[in-house]
Structure formats: structure tokens, C-alpha cells
Design a protein around this motif. Structure first.
Motif, mmCIF file in Angstrom:
data_model
loop_
_atom_site.group_PDB
_atom_site.id
_atom_site.type_symbol
_atom_site.label_atom_id
_atom_site.label_comp_id
_atom_site.label_asym_id
_atom_site.label_seq_id
_atom_site.Cartn_x
_atom_site.Cartn_y
_atom_site.Cartn_z
ATOM 1 N N SER A 286 0.972 -1.303 -0.001
ATOM 2 C CA SER A 286 -0.158 -0.168 0.161
ATOM 3 C C SER A 286 0.776 1.324 0.106
ATOM 4 C CB SER A 286 -0.914 0.017 1.114
ATOM 5 O OG SER A 286 -0.224 0.201 2.504
ATOM 6 N N LEU A 287 0.374 2.492 -0.430
ATOM 7 C CA LEU A 287 1.086 3.608 -0.285
ATOM 8 C C LEU A 287 1.673 4.050 0.864
ATOM 9 C CD1 LEU A 287 1.243 6.073 -2.528
ATOM 10 C CD2 LEU A 287 -0.726 7.060 -1.503
ATOM 11 N N GLU A 288 1.006 3.766 2.131
ATOM 12 C CA GLU A 288 1.475 3.884 3.425
ATOM 13 C C GLU A 288 2.644 3.114 3.851
ATOM 14 O OE1 GLU A 288 -2.595 5.188 2.751
ATOM 15 O OE2 GLU A 288 -1.644 3.099 2.823
ATOM 16 N N ARG A 289 3.006 1.903 3.154
ATOM 17 C CA ARG A 289 4.228 0.996 3.445
ATOM 18 C C ARG A 289 4.076 0.783 4.950
ATOM 19 N NH1 ARG A 289 4.669 0.112 -1.374
ATOM 20 N NH2 ARG A 289 6.392 -0.357 -2.626
ATOM 21 N N PRO A 290 3.062 0.314 5.734
ATOM 22 C CA PRO A 290 3.436 0.044 7.060
ATOM 23 C C PRO A 290 4.100 -1.229 7.490
ATOM 24 C CG PRO A 290 1.268 -0.667 6.249
ATOM 25 C CD PRO A 290 1.767 -0.111 5.146
ATOM 26 N N ILE A 291 4.300 -1.315 8.680
ATOM 27 C CA ILE A 291 4.868 -2.611 9.363
ATOM 28 C C ILE A 291 3.604 -3.455 9.485
ATOM 29 C CG2 ILE A 291 5.819 -3.708 11.180
ATOM 30 C CD1 ILE A 291 7.506 -1.413 11.981
ATOM 31 N N VAL A 292 3.748 -4.670 8.793
ATOM 32 C CA VAL A 292 2.566 -5.451 8.858
ATOM 33 C C VAL A 292 2.657 -6.669 9.583
ATOM 34 C CG1 VAL A 292 0.641 -6.685 7.423
ATOM 35 C CG2 VAL A 292 1.642 -4.551 6.443
ATOM 36 N N LEU A 293 1.863 -6.653 10.559
ATOM 37 C CA LEU A 293 1.983 -8.257 11.633
ATOM 38 C C LEU A 293 1.243 -9.276 10.912
ATOM 39 C CD1 LEU A 293 1.288 -6.824 15.237
ATOM 40 C CD2 LEU A 293 3.266 -6.952 13.923
ATOM 41 N N LEU A 294 2.342 -10.424 10.611
ATOM 42 C CA LEU A 294 1.655 -11.621 9.786
ATOM 43 C C LEU A 294 2.201 -12.605 10.608
ATOM 44 C CD1 LEU A 294 3.090 -10.597 6.272
ATOM 45 C CD2 LEU A 294 0.713 -10.452 7.224
#
Length: 763
Positions: A286-294
Motif C-alpha cells: 500500500s501507499l503507506e508502506r506500514p509494518i504489517v503483523l503477519l
């Protein structure tokens, strides 16, 4: 001879565009669109947003307005397009971009920092381009915004780039309306812009420009730890697949267990290490490029990356420098965690780099100054939908909502932990970037600076602003509120949690049942609340209708950091538990309970999680808030099994229900004595709690009228509990709402404070 501008078939519109429309390439977009449609007129920025005046036939004008909405630049966020004026006749031929207007009240929005766009990424690796391998490449569609702006309107002299004078080539691009870099305020190139340098541990320069990047990539391959300057601060980076490097970083930071954030070169690197689905891939890209918890996958990585956690926090590159490091051969999976000593805020000023002495072996610094600290955002997926756990880069300070309800300026100071503040002015509500825990001096200074930043940028007069704070008198935010002018309003912590959900979903009148589960917040009766159920609405306020049975908390706040100590208070009425906890803790806890010292009472769901974690073997001090609960969730996820436990729900009084946790703990102790696997017990605890939520919802529907349940508070970041409760509540025909635009934990409190204060202050 008739004036051609007075032709009856022409009309002139003056349009006001509101939203995130400055610093995102909106004016050149309008220019190109107007030229393509043959319109006459002009466009300019001002303190309210973008103002456009155009003339054409009514049909063409209609197409123009529709295209404004549908074809806007990807980083733009149009909230409203208002027709300010409509008159017959036309404007002189041609379309121009005119100088920004800087007078009047500020209502325009500040763009969050933007991920490197695909056009700039291609140019970055194009040998024929004059910005080839330049680590500060950007355009109107990407690059720093909030982290460099110092005041509005967003023009170069008002940013940290003002010290870098544009070369003739950059100036030509900057002033060309047809160029992608037209009025791109951070515009730069290798000739005139900032550079990067590599320093050794003694902070002596050893390389500059691209050789510094290439050498940094080599050092990362060799297992070294680097401090690397990003958009909103410094990261500490090392090879995530090198156990020795990861352990060395933990040792140096004195960070025993808190998970490290990771950055992957691309999504292919992640295959097998985490569970990826389409929703996760969309979030990562996504445009925000967050840290994603997976969730962790079948192919293990060093356990030291996230010990005791069921997830890994991952992000993709979002700056030119990060792309360059990977292109130069940096390990494809890096630790990319905030550069700080454990518990302190991230370092973002170059002059503060000595604070990282002993943590980093080398420093990859950049010359562009950062105006304010902006951490990486953290997002999880709940029921396939994004749930923000930390709102910062990419999201802040974009407004959460716009409503005519919020005309009076209100400043909400948030919570003690994971602080963020909220401000409403001119009908818009802003929530700041994540600030941190106000127990730390640096976080308190950042808290005060953020208040100054937002109130000065939006020209908010604090003497006329309602200041909202937590009910707890000892919080630094409450004490700081007393130093500010203007009226004050205290709001109870857990009511603010429920209000934050209703505010972000703009459900002002709806009556709901709200479950606020977290670690601690001062209750209206002086106890420490945390397992609360409320009935009511934003307009009418909230009534407490159920809560967790009170338990004594030996040692008070100290017990929150040491689960076995909290467990003694919850288990005091039961038998057969002492051997499951450290003997010394049991004796000390019992001694405190027998003493005449004041022992606070708590209904905290967070401390109940700590109790169960302690019984299952979590006997260490928590390195970070929620560590024991995270460990318990990881246990539970490994062994799903049918639930065998239920909370009992005896009536405490005519109107107030009380969960009695003791039957649950008795059943848990009995299973442990029978040798039940800890993983199964952990899962059954989660299922029992989800069932208890449904039981209360079902029971209270006999007394109150509602069709929506609200979930908020840090405990609801537990996605196993969230999913179990969600399924059962929906099976009862109930709609379920939770925080998505702000964190369910204390980072969302300020929004709820603001929304409730607006209600409480109604005439």
C-alpha cells in the motif's frame, strides 16, 4: 463588437477543493487536466486548500469536476469540492498556476510522508537519468512531507530543505507546470541536494555519496549493525537471518524480548517465513508502506527476531536509500528497528547520534534534516480488514474525520502509554503521530513539541481551546493540561476507548454496547478499571453496566510489569496454585495482601491475561506492555481445541453485572493438575473469554435496546480473541465495530476524549 468572454454558452466556476491537496502534485494535475479539456482559468494553493477558477461550457465544466474526483494523484485525498461561485461568461484564454495565498485561517491538510513512487524508482536505476543512484530522489507524488514541514502553507522556505538552493536544472523542473516535479518542495539532485555519508563507530567519515551506500550494504552482509537515517528518524539495521547479529543487537539495546521490525527486499523473500494472503499483500504494498503483523510461517527465522510472539512485523522499502541498499547487495531481509535505547524514543536529529554510541558499528547519515520524529506505522489484519496498532508514517497527520459537530477548537492530550494527541479545528479532527510512553523524558518533550506543532500550524488559539485529559491526576498529560490556558475537561479512560470507535465511524446517535478491555485506567470509583462494559451513545454518554470482578493488585503499578505478582491477587481465594508460581513471589504477594498497606483493586482484563500466563509458565518481568498476553496468544494459536470454560455471571446489584473469573481459574488449575497441554489450556482461556463476552451481550439485550457491539482497548489487539468473539457475536445477529483508523490501544484514546468532550460541552 461583442466581447468573446461574454458568450452565453460559457460559464465560469470558482471551486474550493478541500483535503490533502497540497504537496501531492494536485496543482499540476489540475493544470494538465484543464489544458486537455481546453479550459481557461487558474489554480492556486491557499490556507484552505486549493482554489480553482475555470471557464468553459457547462458540459465541459461538469466533466472537469468529475475528473478532479476520479483522476486525482494517488497521494491526494479529496474531502470536498465546493462551488464557491457560478457566473455567466468566460475568462481570458490560457490556464495558469498562480502564487500561493498565505492569508486567512488555515484549514488545508498536511500530507503524510509518501512512499517512493514507481516513476522515481525507475529513474533511480536509469544510468541515463541525472538522478541515477541519488538517495534523495522525489517528485510531487512521493517523498517527505510531514517530517520536513515547519509551517504552512507547504512551500520550500517552510521546510527543512530551505537550506539547499536549487541548481538551474532543478529550478527549471520546479517551475514547469508540465513537469512531474513542479513545486515538489523537497526537489533535489546530486548537484544541489543533500548527500549521504558513512561514519564509523567513532563517528569519523569513511565514505560519501554512493560509495557510502555500497559500503553500508557490504557491512550489513558481514553482520555489522548500522544506524541508518530514514524519513522520520534513524533505524538500527542488521542481517535478519544472522542469529549472531540479531543477538548482538538485542544485547546492546538491552531489549530481551520485544519484537524487531523487519524490512524485506520484496514479497518473494517472505514466502514460507510468514503466512501471506491477498489482504496482507495489499497492505504490504500500500501507499503507506506500514509494518504489517503477519503470522509466522513454516520456514523458521532466528527466534530472537520476535521471541514469544506469534507474528513477525514486516515492511517493504519506502525510501530511495532503502532501495539502493538492497540493490547494492544488502541481505534481502533486514532488521529495521527504531534506533534508540530500550524504552526511549527513536533518535531523529543528527546531533543526538552520540546517544547511539555502543549500539551501532557504523552510521549511514543523510544531510536532509528531519523536522519531527515520525515512527513507522504498524498494522494488523482483523477479519481481513486493516487494524492500525501504531499510527504514524504514511497516515499522520491526515485527518481522521470531518464533521460540522467539531466547530469549537478542542485539544485532547491522550493517554499515558502509547501517547498520541488529537486536535479539532474548523470541523476537522486530526490525530498526531505516535509519540510514545510519557514516563520517558524524551517522549514528554516530543508530546509538548507535537502540541506546539499542530496548534501553530493550524493557528489554533489555546486560550480559546477546550483541553481534554485523562481522569488520572498523576499522568504527565493531565499535569501539562493544567499549564495550558483555556477550559479543561477530564474524560474517563475506558469511556474514551468506546467513544473512539463511534467517532471514527461517525456514529453520533447510535446506542451501543461497548466492551473496553485493557491493562489499566483510573475508574470513576477510584479502582483500576480494565474489563468494562458500557451502554450508551456519544450524544447521551455511557453507563457502566458490567465489569470484571475486582481483584487486589499487590504492589499496584509494579504488578503490571510482573505477571506472577498480579496473579497472587487474582488467585488469593483459590487453592492449589502456589506451586505454579515462584515461591518468593507468592510469599511476598501474600505478605502484601495481609499488610495494612493500601492495596488497589482492579477489574483489569489485561491483568487476568497476565495471571493465566503466569500459571502457564511466564515468570519473567515484562519487557514491554502486553508481552505476557502476546506469549499466551502464541501458545493458544498452536493448539486449537473446544472450549471447556465459562465465566459465571452473578448479579452484583440490580443494574450491574459482574464477571466472576474464579470459576474459570478453578477449571484451569484443575486441568493443569490433570496434565492438560498448556497450549490447549491457553486456547480454552481465549475461547472462554469470547464466550463470556457473548453471554454478557445476550443477557444485557434483555434489559437494553441495541444492535451494535463495540470492541476497544489494547486487549482487543489479540486477534485470536477478536476473531472468536466476532464470530459468536455476529451469530447473535449483532453488528460489531472496532477501531481501524486509530489504534484500539491507548494510541486511539485522544480521539475518544475529543469526541466525548464535544458531547459533554454541548449547551
Amino acid at each position: 463588437m461583442p466581447n468573446p468572454l461574454d458568450q452565453p454558452h460559457l460559464q465560469t466556476l470558482r471551486l474550493r477543493v478541500r483535503g490533502v491537496v497540497q504537496g501531492v502534485g494536485f496543482r499540476p494535475f489540475v493544470f494538465r487536466l484543464a489544458q486537455a479539456l481546453g479550459l481557461s482559468g487558474w489554480v492556486r494553493n491557499d490556507l484552505e486548500g486549493v482554489l480553482i477558477e475555470v471557464s468553459a461550457t457547462p458540459e465541459v465544466l461538469s466533466s472537469f469536476v468529475q475528473a478532479l474526483r476520479e483522476q486525482a494523484p494517488p497521494a491526494a485525498r479529496i474531502e470536498r469540492i465546493d462551488v464557491v461561485e457560478r457566473r455567466p461568461g468566460g475568462l481570458p484564454p490560457g490556464f495558469t498556476i498562480i502564487q500561493s495565498a498565505a492569508s486567512g485561517p488555515i484549514t488545508t491538510l498536511i500530507s503524510p510522508d509518501l512512499t517512493l513512487c514507481e516513476d522515481c524508482l525507475q529513474e533511480l536505476f536509469d544510468p541515463a537519468n541525472r538522478r541515477y543512484l541519488y538517495p534523495y530522489i522525489n517528485c510531487t507524488n512521493c517523498g517527505p512531507r510531514y517530517s520536513i514541514i515547519q509551517q504552512l502553507p507547504y512551500d520550500r522556505p517552510h521546510t527543512t530543505m530551505r537550506a539547499f538552493e536549487m541548481c538551474p536544472d532543478c529550478a527549471a523542473e520546479y517551475h514547469d507546470p508540465t513537469n512531474r516535479r513542479f513545486h515538489a518542495q523537497p526537489i533535489a539532485c546530486p548537484v544541489c541536494g543533500p548527500q549521504v555519508h558513512l561514519w564509523n563507530a567513532r563517528m569519523v567519515p569513511i565514505a560519501s555519496r554512493h560509495p557510502a551506500v555500497a559500503e553500508a550494504a557490504q557491512l550489513l552482509r558481514e553482520g555489522q549493525i548500522l544506524a541508518i537515517k530514514g524519513l522520520g528518524g534513524y533505524h538500527l539495521a542488521c542481517n535478519a537471518t544472522n542469529p549472531q547479529a540479531v543477538e548482538a543487537l538485542r544485547t546492546r539495546k538491552k531489549r530481551r524480548a520485544k519484537p524487531f521490525a523487519l524490512m524485506a527486499k520484496d514479497t518473494e523473500v517472505l514466502r514460507g517465513h510468514v503466512l501471506l494472503d491477498e489482504a496482507a499483500l495489499r497492505l504490504l504494498k500500500s501507499l503507506e508502506r506500514p509494518i504489517v503483523l503477519l503470522p509466522k510461517g513454516p520456514v523458521p527465522l532466528p527466534e530472537a527476531l520476535a521471541p514469544g510472539s506469534p507474528d513477525l512485523g514486516l515492511m517493504l522499502p519506502y525510501t530511495p536509500l532503502q532501495h539502493l541498499l538492497f540493490a547494492e547487495g544488502a541481505p534481502p531481509l533486514l532488521v529495521m528497528t527504531s534506533a534508540n535505547r530500550s524504552g526511549e524514543p527513536m533518535v531523529y536529529r543528527d546531533e543526538d547520534l552520540p546517544a547511539l554510541a555502543g549500539l551501532a558499528d557504523f552510521f549511514l547519515i543523510g544531510e536532509r534534516p528531519i523536522a519531527r520524529r515520525v515512527d513507522d506505522s504498524i498494522v494488523a489484519l482483523a477479519d481481513g480488514k486493516p487494524m492500525l496498532l501504531r499510527r504514524a508514517r504514511g497516515f499522520a497527520p491526515a485527518p481522521i474525520l470531518r464533521s460540522e459537530r467539531f466547530q469549537r477548537p478542542i485539544l485532547a492530550l491522550g493517554a499515558q502509554l502509547k501517547n498520541a494527541i488529537a486536535l479539532c479545528t474548523g470541523g476537522q479532527v486530526f490525530v498526531s503521530q505516535h509519540i510514545g510512553d510519557l514516563e520517558e523524558l524524551e517522549a514528554r518533550l516530543a508530546f509538548q513539541q507535537t502540541i506546539r506543532d499542530l496548534t501553530q500550524m493550524f493557528q489554533v488559539n489555546l486560550e480559546q481551546t477546550l483541553v481534554v485529559h485523562d481522569l488520572h491526576p498523576d499522568y504527565p498529560s493531565t499535569q501539562y493540561a493544567a499549564e495550558l490556558p483555556g477550559p479543561k475537561q477530564a474524560v474517563q479512560h475506558h469511556q474514551a476507548h468506546i467513544a473512539s470507535v463511534l467517532a471514527e465511524h461517525q456514529r453520533w446517535d447510535e446506542t451501543v454496547l461497548g466492551f473496553a478491555f485493557d491493562g489499566a485506567g483510573l475508574g470513576l470509583d477510584g479502582a483500576i478499571w480494565g474489563g468494562e462494559v458500557f451502554y450508551g451513545s456519544l450524544n447521551q454518554g455511557f453507563k457502566r453496566v458490567a465489569h470484571l470482578h475486582y481483584a487486589p493488585l499487590p504492589g499496584g503499578d509494579a504488578a503490571a510489569a510482573f505477571p506472577p505478582q498480579a496473579a497472587v491477587g487474582f488467585l488469593r481465594d483459590l487453592s492449589g496454585w502456589e506451586t505454579l508460581l515462584p515461591e518468593q513471589v507468592v510469599q511476598q504477594g501474600k505478605s502484601l495482601l495481609r499488610s495494612r498497606l493500601p492495596i488497589p483493586l482492579t477489574s483489569s482484563m489485561g491483568r487476568l491475561f497476565d495471571t493465566v500466563a503466569a500459571l502457564l509458565g511466564f515468570h519473567t518481568r515484562q519487557d514491554f506492555e502486553g508481552q505476557a498476553a502476546m506469549w499466551l496468544e502464541k501458545l493458544a494459536r498452536t493448539c486449537p481445541a473446544p472450549s471447556a470454560y465459562r465465566f459465571s455471571l452473578p448479579l452484583l446489584q440490580e443494574e450491574l453485572l459482574e464477571w466472576d473469573y474464579r470459576p474459570l481459574l478453578e477449571g484451569l488449575l484443575l486441568d493443569l493438575k490433570k496434565g492438560a497441554p498448556k497450549e490447549q489450556v491457553a486456547w480454552q482461556f481465549h475461547a472462554a473469554l469470547a464466550n463470556a463476552v457473548v453471554d454478557v451481550a445476550r443477557t444485557l439485550r434483555e434489559r437494553y435496546v441495541y444492535s451494535t457491539v463495540v470492541l476497544s482497548g489494547g486487549v482487543w489487539q489479540n486477534r485470536l480473541l477478536h476473531s472468536l468473539a466476532l464470530v459468536e457475536l455476529q451469530a447473535q445477529g449483532l453488528e460489531v465495530c472496532w477501531n481501524r483508523a486509530v489504534p484500539p490501544g491507548d494510541g486511539g484514546i485522544a480521539l475518544g476524549q475529543l469526541a466525548l468532550a464535544q458531547t459533554l460541552q454541548k449547551p
